[in-house]
Write a protein that holds these residues in place. Structure first.
Motif, mmCIF file in Angstrom:
data_model
loop_
_atom_site.group_PDB
_atom_site.id
_atom_site.type_symbol
_atom_site.label_atom_id
_atom_site.label_comp_id
_atom_site.label_asym_id
_atom_site.label_seq_id
_atom_site.Cartn_x
_atom_site.Cartn_y
_atom_site.Cartn_z
ATOM 1 N N SER A 88 0.742 -1.247 -0.047
ATOM 2 C CA SER A 88 0.055 0.123 0.084
ATOM 3 C C SER A 88 0.836 1.222 0.033
ATOM 4 C CB SER A 88 -0.905 -0.024 1.022
ATOM 5 O OG SER A 88 -0.123 -0.167 2.369
ATOM 6 N N LYS A 89 2.015 1.314 0.799
ATOM 7 C CA LYS A 89 2.887 2.458 0.697
ATOM 8 C C LYS A 89 3.575 2.787 -0.538
ATOM 9 C CE LYS A 89 6.992 4.226 2.991
ATOM 10 N NZ LYS A 89 8.032 4.301 3.847
ATOM 11 N N SER A 108 2.005 1.607 -3.536
ATOM 12 C CA SER A 108 1.208 2.294 -4.306
ATOM 13 C C SER A 108 0.871 3.632 -4.362
ATOM 14 C CB SER A 108 -0.053 1.324 -4.020
ATOM 15 O OG SER A 108 -1.090 1.814 -5.031
ATOM 16 N N ARG A 109 1.040 4.040 -2.999
ATOM 17 C CA ARG A 109 0.603 5.734 -2.660
ATOM 18 C C ARG A 109 1.804 6.309 -3.372
ATOM 19 N NH1 ARG A 109 -0.906 3.731 2.520
ATOM 20 N NH2 ARG A 109 1.224 4.246 3.269
ATOM 21 N N ASP A 124 1.350 6.807 -6.858
ATOM 22 C CA ASP A 124 0.107 7.733 -7.240
ATOM 23 C C ASP A 124 0.853 9.233 -7.128
ATOM 24 O OD1 ASP A 124 -1.929 5.781 -7.839
ATOM 25 O OD2 ASP A 124 -2.907 6.080 -6.035
ATOM 26 N N SER A 167 -4.679 6.492 -10.487
ATOM 27 C CA SER A 167 -4.812 5.105 -9.796
ATOM 28 C C SER A 167 -3.805 4.090 -10.377
ATOM 29 C CB SER A 167 -6.239 4.591 -9.902
ATOM 30 O OG SER A 167 -6.612 4.112 -11.231
#
Length: 612
Positions: free
Chosen positions: A432-433, A435-436, A439, A447
């Motif tokens: 998740s980190k 992925s952020r 972005d 996305s």
């Protein structure tokens, strides 16, 4: 009634306002609030003076504590109170065999300070021996075996002891000196050449009043100072003694990796062959301020003995300066458990694994710290690579960048995350980190869908029946028994051949804890050779290949194995190092049709589900 002066503010403007408030209650100086007046200038001076004093007091208070100190001299001083000596610069060390081809003598001596030369990137560097070595011929060959040579210049400093000079110091005169090469001796006087060799005191509880030991500390200017006992703890030196310090001054990291050496002469012989056993490595800068702050309290808590895993993590960088990071675990946590041992894995600054000779040397240096019968065992780091496939959507209206430009930004983001968060022990790959961060690579990115697979590289022993264990140390994706069996499960590999079969074989799994070997017919059809070639444990991530006699591989001398994890977050365990395979990252960007003015109906706009 007079107004009390507020003294709690440190900012210049607030101090000045307080002074003005105080002056309101007097009538002698009425122009204090007029900016053009002389009194106003005096108020400014008072405010500035108070501000400077407050800042200096704040800085001085910060330097009074190890946690907040910023000056190296302050940090080193605090570390000294904890009994910690910062690491000096380290010279690269190479190991060579030196053969005297024409010698017919009964013996030969390789004198201390014998110079060897090498070249790296067009620059010449000198290496020297740090001790005398003598040999006799073996089978008619005069050879010095496994000789350590240090990059740098051998320097000697001499001091005549004057006890009346309270400021006299015995300094190692260069900040590039490697204190591990330091040899200290004391000559009685200019007329009495009797010389005593002193050794470094490492445990004050073992130092008697007559022990010939010296102590060492880093001075305020970054140079190391040697000092001696007082006759109670260690023998004292006397007036007229001559203190001799001999050490190697090095170029630190510049000569790491040198592997071709030569010398002009050894003991009068000029026909000399130098064979490199281990290329030079271990050159390092002096210990950083951050490292001193981190290690000094830990070293103090270990009290010179290795009991806990943290003790080893603190001590080992002092023993081997080229250590980037250390992982330590007890035998009870090993797989399988082996009691009575402690396991250590060292990631060096160069990324090269320790040689067996280096492991033996470090293990020997650790002996004085070991407790009871605990034996340290070195294990090489194992790299598990994370492969990424990134699909992103962006708003073409908010950027002038091309898809290729944005892909370049994302690739740099991934590289930065790999450098900052991974490539070490005890790390976690956070999906998740990342992925952020992807972005956030550009404001136009809306996305991303980032899929991951894990990869390990197996180096087989060719033409030998061998069992291979490949441990990913993370649960693997297996939602139900027999998952994806017809298509090879979740495992894939590069090709190899085995004894008795000329086909190029590959690995997959059947979803039922079995590893299979197969070859392709017509490029697509899998023809299985052995459906129980090994086992796969989906819960632990361990693959065991049983009794394979691999004769060749399709890619160099290795077999690359890819597998799908159960979670997108990957944890490194024991000697496992996680890193992103940046060379294989796949990035594909498309314009988001909805925000760009299209419609999801009839426009080819689809959503992507992250499934296996």
């Amino acid at each position: 009634m007079s107004q009390k002066l507020q003294v709690t503010e440190l900012d210049f403007d607030l101090i000045k306002d307080n002074l003005k408030t105080f002056l309101k209650n007097q009538n002698e100086f009425t122009d204090y609030n007029f900016e053009g007046s002389g009194m106003s200038q005096i108020v400014d001076l008072l405010a500035y003076n108070t501000h400077y004093l407050a800042m200096n007091a704040n800085f001085a208070m910060n330097e009074a504590f190890l946690d907040t100190a910023t000056l190296r001299s302050s940090v080193v001083s605090h570390a000294k109170k904890l009994g910690y000596t910062p690491r000096s610069a380290r010279a690269p060390i190479a190991y060579v065999d030196v053969t005297l081809n024409s010698s017919v003598a009964a013996s030969a001596t390789l004198a201390k300070g014998t110079r060897f030369t090498t070249k790296i990137d067009g620059s010449t560097y000198g290496f020297v021996t740090n001790t005398d070595l003598s040999v006799t011929p073996s089978n008619g060959i005069m050879r010095f075996i496994n000789v350590p040579i240090y990059e740098g210049t051998l320097v000697t400093s001499r001091y005549t002891v004057d006890l009346n000079n309270i400021e006299q110091k015995f300094l190692v005169t260069d900040t590039r000196a490697d204190t591990t090469t330091l040899q200290v001796s004391v000559q009685n006087s200019t007329s009495d050449l009797t010389t005593t060799v002193y050794t470094l005191a490492t445990d004050i509880t073992q130092v008697t009043s007559g022990a010939n030991v010296y102590f060492i500390q880093e001075g305020a200017d970054g140079k190391f100072e040697v000092y001696f006992g007082d006759g109670v703890v260690g023998s004292a030196i006397s007036n007229g003694n001559i203190v001799q310090l001999q050490y190697v001054v090095t170029n630190k990291t510049k000569a790491n990796g040198a592997n071709l050496f030569s010398t002009t002469s050894v003991d009068g012989e000029t026909d000399v062959t130098v064979a490199t056993l281990i290329a030079s490595r271990g050159g390092a800068e002096p210990e950083s301020i951050t490292s001193i702050k981190f290690n000094a309290p830990l070293d103090y808590s270990s009290q010179g003995r290795a009991v806990t895993t943290q003790d080893y993590k603190t001590i080992l960088p002092q023993v081997y300066a080229a250590t980037k990071s250390v992982q330590v675990w007890g035998g009870e946590d090993n797989d399988p458990p082996i009691y009575g041992q402690v396991f250590l894995s060292v990631r060096t600054k160069s990324g090269v694994n320790l040689t067996q000779a280096q492991k033996n040397s470090v293990a020997n240096d650790l002996k004085k710290y070991n407790v009871a019968s605990i034996r340290p065992t070195f294990v090489n780091p194992e790299v598990t690579k994370v492969k990424l496939k990134v699909d992103f959507k962006f708003d073409s209206k908010t950027t002038t960048k091309s898809v290729g430009d944005i892909e370049t930004l994302i690739r740099q983001t991934i590289t930065n995350y790999n450098d900052s968060d991974l490539q070490n022990f005890d790390v976690v790959f956070r999906h998740s980190k990342l992925s952020r961060l992807i972005d956030a690579s550009d404001t136009s990115i809306l996305s991303n869908t980032t899929r991951i697979t894990l990869n390990k590289v197996l180096t087989p022993t060719l033409n030998t029946v061998t069992q291979y264990i490949i441990n990913f140390n993370n649960p693997l994706y297996n939602p139900h028994t027999g998952h994806n069996s017809a298509m090879g499960g979740i495992t894939s590999s590069t090709g190899f051949t085995i004894a008795g079969n000329t086909n190029t074989l590959y690995l997959d799994d059947d979803g039922n804890n079995n590893i299979r070997t197969y070859y392709l017919v017509g490029g697509t059809t899998r023809n299985y050779v052995d459906e129980t070639a090994g086992t796969i444990d989906y819960e632990t991530g361990k693959i065991v290949l049983t009794d394979l006699n691999i004769t060749s591989t399709s890619t160099g001398n290795t077999i690359s194995i890819d597998i799908l994890p159960a979670s997108n977050d990957i944890v490194s365990v024991r000697n496992q190092i996680l890193e992103i395979d940046t060379g294989s990252v796949s990035i594909d960007g498309t314009v988001d049709i909805i925000v760009s003015g299209g419609s999801s109906a009839g426009t080819g706009y689809t959503t992507t589900q992250n499934t296996y």
